[in-house]
Design an enzyme around this catalytic site. Sequence first.
Site, short mmCIF file in Angstrom:
data_model
loop_
_atom_site.label_atom_id
_atom_site.label_comp_id
_atom_site.label_asym_id
_atom_site.label_seq_id
_atom_site.Cartn_x
_atom_site.Cartn_y
_atom_site.Cartn_z
N ASP A 95 16.29 -2.99 8.12
CA ASP A 95 17.45 -3.85 7.88
C ASP A 95 18.25 -3.21 6.73
O ASP A 95 17.68 -2.82 5.71
CB ASP A 95 16.96 -5.24 7.48
CG ASP A 95 18.13 -6.16 7.19
OD1 ASP A 95 18.78 -6.59 8.15
OD2 ASP A 95 18.41 -6.41 6.00
N ILE A 96 19.55 -3.10 6.93
CA ILE A 96 20.39 -2.54 5.86
C ILE A 96 20.83 -3.69 4.96
O ILE A 96 21.47 -4.64 5.44
CB ILE A 96 21.62 -1.82 6.45
CG1 ILE A 96 21.19 -0.66 7.36
CG2 ILE A 96 22.55 -1.32 5.35
CD1 ILE A 96 20.36 0.42 6.69
N HIS A 134 36.12 7.61 7.38
CA HIS A 134 37.11 8.16 6.45
C HIS A 134 37.06 7.39 5.14
O HIS A 134 36.87 6.18 5.11
CB HIS A 134 38.52 8.20 7.05
CG HIS A 134 39.25 6.90 7.17
ND1 HIS A 134 39.99 6.34 6.14
CD2 HIS A 134 39.38 6.05 8.22
CE1 HIS A 134 40.56 5.22 6.56
NE2 HIS A 134 40.19 5.01 7.81
N GLU A 189 42.49 10.77 6.61
CA GLU A 189 42.53 10.20 7.96
C GLU A 189 43.85 9.49 8.18
O GLU A 189 44.45 9.56 9.26
CB GLU A 189 41.36 9.23 8.17
CG GLU A 189 41.24 8.67 9.59
CD GLU A 189 41.99 7.37 9.84
OE1 GLU A 189 41.99 6.91 10.99
OE2 GLU A 189 42.60 6.81 8.90
N ASP A 208 35.04 2.96 11.25
CA ASP A 208 36.33 2.77 10.60
C ASP A 208 36.72 1.31 10.81
O ASP A 208 36.99 0.90 11.95
CB ASP A 208 37.35 3.73 11.25
CG ASP A 208 38.73 3.66 10.58
OD1 ASP A 208 38.90 2.88 9.62
OD2 ASP A 208 39.63 4.39 11.06
N1 DTR Z 1 42.81 4.37 12.49
C1 DTR Z 1 42.55 3.21 11.71
C2 DTR Z 1 42.78 1.87 12.33
C3 DTR Z 1 42.48 1.74 13.76
C4 DTR Z 1 43.32 1.31 14.70
N2 DTR Z 1 42.76 1.27 15.92
C5 DTR Z 1 41.51 1.70 15.80
C6 DTR Z 1 40.52 1.87 16.74
C7 DTR Z 1 39.30 2.34 16.33
C8 DTR Z 1 39.07 2.64 15.02
C9 DTR Z 1 40.06 2.49 14.06
C10 DTR Z 1 41.27 2.02 14.46
C11 DTR Z 1 43.15 3.35 10.35
O1 DTR Z 1 42.52 4.02 9.59
O2 DTR Z 1 44.23 2.84 10.05
ZN ZN Z 2 44.13 2.84 8.13
ZN ZN Z 3 40.80 3.49 9.00
#
Ligand code: DTR
Ligand code: ZN
Ligand code: ZN
Length: 441
Positions: free
Chosen positions: A47-48, A129, A175, A204
Amino acid sequence: MNLSVHRRATALAALTALAVSGLAGTTASATPPAAPSAPSGALAAPDIPVANVKQHLTDLQSIATANGGNRAHGRTGYKASIDFVKAKLDAAGYTTTVTQFTYNGTTGYNLIADWPGGDPNQIVMAGSHLDSVSSGAGINDNGSGSAAVLEIALAVARANYQPNKHLRFGWWGAEELGLIGSNRYVASLPTAERAKISGYLNFDMIGSPNPGYFVYDDDPTIEQTFKDYFAGIGVPTEIETEGDGRSDHASFKNAGIPVGGLFTGASRVKTSAQVQKWGGTAAAFDRCYHSSCDNISNINDTALDRNSDAAAHAVWTLSGATTPPTGPVFENAADVSIPDNGAAVTSTVTVSGVAGNAPATLKVGVDIIHTWRGDLVVDLVAPDGSVYNLKPFSSGDSADNVQTTYTVNASTEVANGAWKLRVQDKAAQDTGYINNFKLTF
Ligand code: DTR
Ligand code: ZN
Ligand code: ZN
Ligand code: CA
């Protein structure tokens, strides 16, 4: 000249070691079956602790607050975030690497952390990221993924998890400016290195305040691994559709690497059907997406907890646990001195009571004290005389001792009988002795 001084000095050290260990066991012992022992690596993910993940988020918030309110590419809060994560990993025993790149005229950083061990040709990677947009602290986007991946890496170290595959974790820069850091990382890998990555898991935005539970629709095995976890805790999931390829997994996917990941939603609005399913409100999954209010208050702790546990489950499951040795152990602790540049000597272990053949993963524990191990040729000799070379002659290898466990595919050998560890010293000057020889079936 220098060389011979070193060789003389280490020979003296070995004589001392020999004198001390001369008191140690001089009789062969066979002790089947082995007492049940704890697995060398936990088979199920722990478990984290979400409190730990939250603490990392609090720390990232403090970093943003101390650095003009953000952790964006090219700003001081980004480098401070890298330093923060790296220090924790270094303290836990990771091999960390920070790589620099330039984008928009400013320096960006990726952080890579390798957990020592596992098959170097089969790498399971998890990443997130670490940069925010410049308008805020980026606690959900993407402190949440960064903190979860950090805590999973720390959990691997706490468990001293020793999976079959090699584990690598990554934190990406820039990112938010177009998947820059992850693209640079993948581009930096020679084709042969890319091919070794069996899967990349991306995290993310996994703590959105009005969360959905989305699983990326990419590699089927990775996807199923996440779905299995959520099914097990009774939480329904949906396929992620809020912009395929909008995060760092796209950099890996474009290079042909299998990918997957989790997501709790960004600016899209939760439908009433999704409210029925997951609770919350028919509003944006994250009303603070890319805004100054993406701060420490912008997290749903339950979503963060579930996603951190699901991520750990995937890291553990996809990297494969080491199967603990199950069978009996036979060992010979009698010292056998190895004549310098002389004839081969052997230490014998007599195996009895093991039905059928030896396993494909026979563990051969070798403990040889020697002042220049390159001199040595080490073989395992099966009861019928078949020879398995464990260590070739390697004259340039001046290191002391051969103390390791080899895995031998001995599945064509009958288990019972006299197994020998055969050692020959093939170069003058340095000497030593067999300290221990152990077979685990
Ligand atoms: N790219 C991300 C936000 C984001 C939007 N759609 C998705 C789908 C899957 C993962 C992330 C995302 C950002 O860093 O703004
Ligand atoms: Zn973002
Ligand atoms: Zn993001
Ligand atoms: Ca020698």
